[in-house]
Design a protein around this motif. Structure first.
Motif, short mmCIF file in Angstrom:
data_model
loop_
_atom_site.label_atom_id
_atom_site.label_comp_id
_atom_site.label_asym_id
_atom_site.label_seq_id
_atom_site.Cartn_x
_atom_site.Cartn_y
_atom_site.Cartn_z
N GLY A 1 43.75 41.59 60.83
CA GLY A 1 44.66 40.67 61.51
C GLY A 1 45.73 41.33 62.34
N TRP A 2 45.76 42.66 62.43
CA TRP A 2 46.81 43.33 63.19
C TRP A 2 46.59 43.17 64.69
N VAL A 3 47.68 42.88 65.43
CA VAL A 3 47.57 42.65 66.88
C VAL A 3 47.82 43.92 67.67
N PHE A 4 48.11 45.04 67.02
CA PHE A 4 48.30 46.30 67.71
C PHE A 4 47.41 47.37 67.08
N PRO A 5 47.21 48.48 67.77
CA PRO A 5 46.26 49.49 67.29
C PRO A 5 46.79 50.24 66.07
N ILE A 6 45.84 50.88 65.38
CA ILE A 6 46.14 51.73 64.21
C ILE A 6 45.63 53.13 64.55
N ASP A 7 46.57 54.09 64.69
CA ASP A 7 46.17 55.44 65.08
C ASP A 7 45.33 56.12 64.00
N HIS A 8 45.71 55.91 62.75
CA HIS A 8 45.01 56.60 61.67
C HIS A 8 45.10 55.75 60.41
N ALA A 9 44.02 55.71 59.64
CA ALA A 9 44.00 54.96 58.38
C ALA A 9 43.25 55.76 57.34
N GLY A 10 43.69 55.62 56.09
CA GLY A 10 43.03 56.32 55.01
C GLY A 10 43.19 55.54 53.71
N ALA A 11 42.34 55.86 52.74
CA ALA A 11 42.40 55.18 51.44
C ALA A 11 41.96 56.15 50.35
N ARG A 12 42.56 55.97 49.17
CA ARG A 12 42.15 56.73 47.99
C ARG A 12 41.92 55.75 46.85
N ILE A 13 40.73 55.81 46.25
CA ILE A 13 40.39 54.95 45.13
C ILE A 13 40.31 55.81 43.88
N GLN A 14 41.05 55.40 42.84
CA GLN A 14 41.03 56.12 41.57
C GLN A 14 40.50 55.20 40.48
N LEU A 15 39.48 55.67 39.77
CA LEU A 15 38.85 54.90 38.71
C LEU A 15 39.54 55.18 37.38
N PRO A 16 39.40 54.26 36.41
CA PRO A 16 40.08 54.44 35.13
C PRO A 16 39.40 55.44 34.20
N GLY A 17 38.18 55.82 34.50
CA GLY A 17 37.46 56.74 33.64
C GLY A 17 36.66 57.74 34.46
N GLY B 1 41.02 56.21 66.23
CA GLY B 1 41.94 55.09 66.10
C GLY B 1 41.22 53.75 66.09
N LEU B 2 41.89 52.78 65.49
CA LEU B 2 41.35 51.42 65.44
C LEU B 2 42.11 50.55 66.43
N GLY B 3 41.37 49.70 67.17
CA GLY B 3 42.00 48.81 68.13
C GLY B 3 42.56 47.57 67.45
N PRO B 4 43.24 46.70 68.22
CA PRO B 4 43.73 45.44 67.65
C PRO B 4 42.59 44.65 67.02
N HIS B 5 42.84 44.08 65.85
CA HIS B 5 41.88 43.28 65.10
C HIS B 5 40.67 44.10 64.62
N GLU B 6 40.83 45.43 64.58
CA GLU B 6 39.82 46.28 63.95
C GLU B 6 40.37 46.79 62.62
N GLY B 7 39.48 47.08 61.69
CA GLY B 7 39.93 47.50 60.38
C GLY B 7 39.01 48.52 59.75
N LEU B 8 39.44 49.01 58.58
CA LEU B 8 38.66 49.95 57.77
C LEU B 8 38.32 49.27 56.46
N THR B 9 37.03 49.25 56.13
CA THR B 9 36.55 48.69 54.86
C THR B 9 35.79 49.78 54.11
N VAL B 10 36.03 49.90 52.80
CA VAL B 10 35.38 50.93 52.00
C VAL B 10 34.70 50.28 50.80
N ALA B 11 33.75 50.99 50.24
CA ALA B 11 33.02 50.53 49.06
C ALA B 11 32.71 51.72 48.17
N VAL B 12 32.87 51.54 46.87
CA VAL B 12 32.57 52.58 45.89
C VAL B 12 31.83 51.93 44.74
N SER B 13 30.74 52.57 44.27
CA SER B 13 30.01 52.10 43.09
C SER B 13 30.03 53.19 42.04
#
Length: 377
Positions: free
Chosen positions: A155-171, A211-223
């Motif tokens: 939903g962002w109307v302006f660009p995102i220069d850089h994006a990152g994510a860290r997922i930590q599991l409980p075990g 970089g991500l443009g307006p209304h672009e995003g980053l989606t991640v998945a972990v199994s």
């Protein structure tokens, strides 16, 4: 000394120059998200605690009093049932200090407004930190469990220069048992402008490569293998279902309740009794005239009942039926002697002979017969 015309021209020039400077300032305004980092901590009970750190450059155009973040919380599963996740804000900061916020309901979720309506944030760089807890985000499958997470939203109307994510599991688990995937771009597009890195058996990092443009995003998945996160019990699943689909269930109950009552009433009172042994009868039932038998058998009143009543009156000695050259005449007998007429038969008898002792079965007497038939009915 300048003339009036020169002064007027100079004033117009100053106004146009000022407008041009303002317009140029708006054109040159370059609001953007400089960096978007999301730390997602998965708990053993399936809850997520997410910390989003968002560094922005504000120019007073779209970022004036703050920013907002949209979260979808209402979904439908593959069977069409409603499914609603929980989301609770834990902490909001701007530049390391607490920041006011408020939450509003949207058509498919929540919008978190970060900032105050009576205070401008000022141009320049700002760092927002949003920490929240969310539930029912983990997917449980037959041979593995999975987290599918839209890191930035679209939903962002302006660009995102850089994006990152860290997922930590409980075990901890073997690194080879973890699988990671990522998608970039607008909603519905599955570009791969990112990388993933399994740090250890419980930590996975993601990072965009452009970089991500307006209304672009980053989606991640972990199994990961089953057993690290506790799967909801059957009772919990039923509770969730009833809570999410309460309105539909009330409507369904409203439809089924009358149907159930009708079924119960029909089963108790509407079923035909079991058929017994059939015994022939050579006389009509007691207190039931031939006309009454005809009415019950045909479930309607017609000519047969009327004719049966006239014959019954003849049998009981109330009248005679005379035939002469295919013409029929009904004649009243002075002293009945064959039996007692019923109430309906007496009404018929009195209507037939209200004006005399004889009546011919002819068309001109149709009015009398209609009256008599009505009296019998």
């Amino acid at each position: 000394m300048l003339t009036f015309k020169q002064r007027f021209v100079n004033s117009v020039f100053v106004l146009l120059a000022s407008a041009g400077i303002l317009a140029a300032g708006n054109v040159l305004a370059d609001e953007r998200i400089l960096d978007y980092q999301s730390d997602i901590l998965v708990h053993a009970d399936g809850k997520l605690v997410v910390t989003e750190t968002i560094r922005v450059r504000a120019e007073g155009v779209n970022i004036r009093r703050g920013i907002y973040r949209d979260f979808p919380t209402r979904y439908k599963d593959r069977f069409g049932n409603h499914y609603q996740v929980g989301l609770t804000v834990l902490d909001v900061q701007r530049n390391g200090a607490p920041e006011p916020y408020h939450v509003e309901n949207r058509s498919n979720g929540l919008r978190i407004y970060i900032g105050s309506s009576d205070r401008m944030v000022g141009n320049g760089h700002h760092e927002y930190r949003l920490r929240f807890q969310t539930t029912r985000q983990v997917g449980f499958f037959e041979d593995h469990d999975e987290l599918y997470w839209n890191v930035t939203g679209n939903g962002w109307v302006f660009p995102i220069d850089h994006a990152g994510a860290r997922i930590q599991l409980p075990g901890e688990s073997d690194e080879g048992d973890l699988q990671a995937a990522f998608y970039t771009g607008p909603q519905g597009v599955s570009e791969k402008n990112a990388t993933s890195h399994i740090i250890n058996g419980r930590t996975i990092d993601f990072e965009t490569t452009r970089g991500l443009g307006p209304h672009e995003g980053l989606t991640v998945a972990v199994s990961w293998p089953k057993g690290i996160v506790t799967e909801p019990t059957t009772t919990e699943l039923v509770t969730y279902f009833l809570k999410d689909n309460g309105a539909a269930l009330v409507l369904l109950i409203g439809l089924l309740a009358p149907l159930g009552w009708y079924l119960w009433a029909w089963n108790r009172y509407g079923r035909d009794p079991q058929k017994g042994i059939i015994i022939p009868r050579f006389k009509p039932p007691v207190s039931l005239t031939p006309a009454g038998c005809s009415y019950i058998r045909k479930m309607s009143f017609g000519k047969t009942a009327f004719s049966a009543a006239i014959v019954s009156l003849g049998v009981k000695g109330y009248l005679e039926i005379l035939e002469e050259a295919d013409d029929f005449t009904l004649r009243k007998r002075p002293l009945p002697g064959g039996g007692k007429a019923s109430k309906g038969e007496l009404s018929l008898f009195n209507a037939l002979f209200s004006d005399g002792t004889e009546i011919e079965l002819k068309l001109e007497n149709n009015k009398v017969f209609i009256t008599a038939q009505g009296a019998l009915k």
